[in-house]
Design a protein around this motif. Structure first.
Motif, short mmCIF file in Angstrom:
data_model
loop_
_atom_site.label_atom_id
_atom_site.label_comp_id
_atom_site.label_asym_id
_atom_site.label_seq_id
_atom_site.Cartn_x
_atom_site.Cartn_y
_atom_site.Cartn_z
N GLY A 137 13.04 -5.64 13.73
CA GLY A 137 11.66 -5.95 14.07
C GLY A 137 11.07 -5.03 15.11
O GLY A 137 11.77 -4.46 15.95
N PHE A 138 9.73 -4.92 15.06
CA PHE A 138 8.99 -4.11 16.02
C PHE A 138 8.90 -4.80 17.37
O PHE A 138 8.77 -6.03 17.44
CB PHE A 138 7.55 -3.90 15.51
CG PHE A 138 7.42 -3.03 14.30
CD1 PHE A 138 7.45 -1.64 14.42
CD2 PHE A 138 7.25 -3.58 13.05
CE1 PHE A 138 7.30 -0.83 13.31
CE2 PHE A 138 7.10 -2.79 11.92
CZ PHE A 138 7.13 -1.40 12.05
N ASP A 139 8.91 -4.00 18.42
CA ASP A 139 8.45 -4.51 19.71
C ASP A 139 6.94 -4.34 19.76
O ASP A 139 6.31 -3.87 18.80
CB ASP A 139 9.16 -3.82 20.88
CG ASP A 139 8.93 -2.30 20.91
OD1 ASP A 139 8.01 -1.80 20.22
OD2 ASP A 139 9.68 -1.62 21.64
N ALA A 140 6.33 -4.73 20.87
CA ALA A 140 4.86 -4.71 20.95
C ALA A 140 4.30 -3.30 20.75
O ALA A 140 3.32 -3.10 20.03
CB ALA A 140 4.41 -5.30 22.29
N ALA A 141 4.93 -2.32 21.38
CA ALA A 141 4.43 -0.94 21.26
C ALA A 141 4.60 -0.43 19.83
O ALA A 141 3.71 0.23 19.28
CB ALA A 141 5.17 -0.03 22.24
N GLY A 142 5.73 -0.75 19.23
CA GLY A 142 5.96 -0.32 17.85
C GLY A 142 4.97 -0.94 16.89
O GLY A 142 4.51 -0.28 15.94
N LEU A 143 4.63 -2.20 17.11
CA LEU A 143 3.64 -2.85 16.26
C LEU A 143 2.28 -2.17 16.39
O LEU A 143 1.60 -1.93 15.38
CB LEU A 143 3.53 -4.33 16.62
CG LEU A 143 2.46 -5.11 15.86
CD1 LEU A 143 2.75 -5.12 14.37
CD2 LEU A 143 2.34 -6.53 16.41
N ARG A 144 1.89 -1.84 17.61
CA ARG A 144 0.61 -1.14 17.79
C ARG A 144 0.61 0.19 17.04
O ARG A 144 -0.38 0.54 16.38
CB ARG A 144 0.34 -0.92 19.28
CG ARG A 144 -0.07 -2.18 20.03
CD ARG A 144 -0.64 -1.84 21.39
NE ARG A 144 0.34 -1.19 22.25
CZ ARG A 144 1.18 -1.84 23.06
NH1 ARG A 144 1.16 -3.17 23.12
NH2 ARG A 144 2.03 -1.18 23.81
N ASP A 145 1.70 0.94 17.13
CA ASP A 145 1.78 2.21 16.43
C ASP A 145 1.72 2.02 14.92
O ASP A 145 1.05 2.78 14.21
CB ASP A 145 3.09 2.93 16.79
CG ASP A 145 3.06 3.51 18.19
OD1 ASP A 145 1.96 3.58 18.78
OD2 ASP A 145 4.14 3.89 18.70
N ALA A 146 2.41 1.00 14.42
CA ALA A 146 2.40 0.75 12.98
C ALA A 146 1.00 0.40 12.49
O ALA A 146 0.53 0.93 11.47
CB ALA A 146 3.38 -0.37 12.65
N LEU A 147 0.32 -0.47 13.21
CA LEU A 147 -1.03 -0.85 12.81
C LEU A 147 -1.97 0.34 12.87
O LEU A 147 -2.86 0.49 12.02
CB LEU A 147 -1.54 -2.00 13.68
CG LEU A 147 -0.83 -3.34 13.48
CD1 LEU A 147 -1.30 -4.35 14.53
CD2 LEU A 147 -1.07 -3.88 12.07
N HIS A 148 -1.80 1.19 13.87
CA HIS A 148 -2.64 2.39 13.99
C HIS A 148 -2.44 3.29 12.77
O HIS A 148 -3.42 3.82 12.19
CB HIS A 148 -2.30 3.15 15.27
CG HIS A 148 -3.07 4.43 15.43
ND1 HIS A 148 -4.41 4.45 15.76
CD2 HIS A 148 -2.69 5.72 15.28
CE1 HIS A 148 -4.82 5.70 15.82
NE2 HIS A 148 -3.79 6.49 15.53
N ARG A 149 -1.20 3.49 12.34
CA ARG A 149 -0.93 4.35 11.19
C ARG A 149 -1.50 3.76 9.91
O ARG A 149 -1.91 4.50 9.00
CB ARG A 149 0.58 4.57 11.04
CG ARG A 149 1.20 5.32 12.21
CD ARG A 149 2.69 5.54 12.02
NE ARG A 149 3.31 5.92 13.30
CZ ARG A 149 4.51 6.44 13.44
NH1 ARG A 149 5.24 6.64 12.37
NH2 ARG A 149 4.98 6.74 14.62
N LEU A 150 -1.51 2.46 9.83
CA LEU A 150 -1.93 1.80 8.60
C LEU A 150 -3.45 1.68 8.48
O LEU A 150 -3.96 1.49 7.38
CB LEU A 150 -1.28 0.42 8.48
CG LEU A 150 0.21 0.45 8.16
CD1 LEU A 150 0.86 -0.90 8.42
CD2 LEU A 150 0.43 0.88 6.71
N ARG A 151 -4.16 1.79 9.60
CA ARG A 151 -5.61 1.67 9.54
C ARG A 151 -6.23 2.76 8.69
O ARG A 151 -7.28 2.57 8.07
CB ARG A 151 -6.20 1.70 10.96
CG ARG A 151 -5.98 0.40 11.72
CD ARG A 151 -6.80 0.35 13.00
NE ARG A 151 -6.45 -0.84 13.78
CZ ARG A 151 -5.66 -0.83 14.84
NH1 ARG A 151 -5.13 0.31 15.27
NH2 ARG A 151 -5.39 -1.95 15.49
#
Length: 365
Positions: A137-151
């Motif tokens: 699972g992602f930590d908070a920073a990883g989740l932000r990066d993932a959402l940024h890439r997916l936008r």
């Protein structure tokens, strides 16, 4: 003349029980859709048997192997299919894209692999958050990066999910829910949280998707509540028969290593079931077993192909007497959870360990 009677051990799978347990999950979480979790060959019950049982009513199926997911699609399964650990290769990524299979994504490397190989095909992704299980699972920073890439990527349906570490225990789920909510922030899309224990005891976790696993197969996720008390029905039975009877005197020992010593004159039965059939070798003397509708106990060490049980108080049990190792079978009814507890394990392991050499009968009703 050669005998046509085969070795008596048999497993049985009740499709009606599977449907009952799935419907119970849906009743408990009426606003949510439910993945029927069929990983590990449907917890030893047979992936295709479970898919057959639930084909007309499951909201979706969740499993691990991409090849199995593709096989479901090719067999005409139209419901959503979810890869619970996501993809492992570019080949998996291409298959996910080609067959409309949903995928968990738990790290940026996996996301990059998927996006790089899937082209512009529509994707359904469940971003997994690490809220305290500390496996995937992602930590908070990883989740932000993932959402940024997916936008910047069109045609992506996104959901967030996590997995509870202690939904079956006193600590519960609130501490992980707090972490999830803090990480998710203002997320308003779909959410998938609840495993079997959370479905049964923590209704605040039901959200948009639930994941019934062990409850689907009729076993309890809790040490303090039986499957029957939870309204679950056993989907698997393991039956055999007595193939030998011995009369032993006080002081005689039973089995390899002589780990059981008779405290009195005893009558013991030898059952056609051993660790090569999937019965736990570490099950100690006293593990429950049902013979001719009566509960008794195992004696001594489990062998590869046989185990011993106490017939002293079941005088009418002779050669051929029906035996139930667990489930609702010919020898009686014996919850798998009770056998597992006595053996120091869990019903999940009992079900998954049943060996390929054990014939399986399917109750279609």
């Amino acid at each position: 003349m050669a005998s046509t009677v085969s070795r008596p051990i048999r497993a049985g799978i009740s499709l009606a029980a599977l449907r009952h347990n799935y419907r119970l999950a849906k009743q408990l979480a009426p606003a949510a859709k439910a993945w029927a979790v069929i990983k590990a060959d449907a917890y030893g019950h047979g992936q295709w048997r479970v898919v057959t049982a639930l084909r007309d009513e499951a909201d979706g199926f969740a499993l691990l192997e991409c090849d199995n997911a593709v096989a479901l699609r090719e067999a005409g399964i139209a419901q959503p299919i979810l890869l619970l650990e996501g993809i492992f290769s570019a080949r998996d990524a291409r298959a996910v894209a080609a067959h409309g299979i949903a995928s968990v994504v738990h790290c940026l490397e996996q996301l990059d692999l998927l996006l790089g190989a899937a082209g512009d095909a529509p994707l359904s992704l469940f971003l997994k958050l690490n809220t305290g299980m500390n496996r995937l699972g992602f930590d908070a920073a990883g989740l932000r990066d993932a959402l940024h890439r997916l936008r910047a990527r069109p045609a992506v349906d996104l959901a967030l999910m996590t997995h509870f570490a202690e939904a079956d225990g006193p600590r519960g789920v609130d501490w992980q829910l707090e972490r999830f909510q803090a990480m998710a922030g203002d997320w308003t899309g779909p959410v998938c949280l609840a495993n079997s224990a959370a479905i049964l005891r923590h209704p605040t976790t039901h959200a948009d998707w639930v994941r019934p696993g062990i409850m689907l197969y009729g076993a309890s996720p809790f040490a303090d509540a039986s499957a029957d008390a939870l309204g679950l029905q056993p989907a698997m039975r393991l039956d055999s028969a007595v193939i030998g009877v011995q009369h032993i005197a006080a002081g005689e020992r039973v089995g390899y290593g002589g780990t059981f010593t008779a405290e009195r004159a005893m009558r013991i039965g030898i059952v056609a079931c051993g660790y090569a059939d999937g019965y736990p070798r570490h099950a100690p003397t006293g593990t429950p077993i049902a013979v001719m509708g009566r509960c008794t106990r195992t004696l001594g060490r489990v062998s590869m192909d046989m185990l011993a049980c106490d017939l002293s108080d079941i005088p009418d049990a002779g050669l051929g007497a029906p035996v139930t190792l667990w489930g609702k079978g010919a020898g009686g009814t014996l919850p798998a959870d009770e056998v597992a507890t006595a053996a120091g394990t869990i019903a999940y392991e009992l079900f998954c360990a049943v060996a390929p050499r054990v014939p399986v009968a399917v109750d279609e009703s």
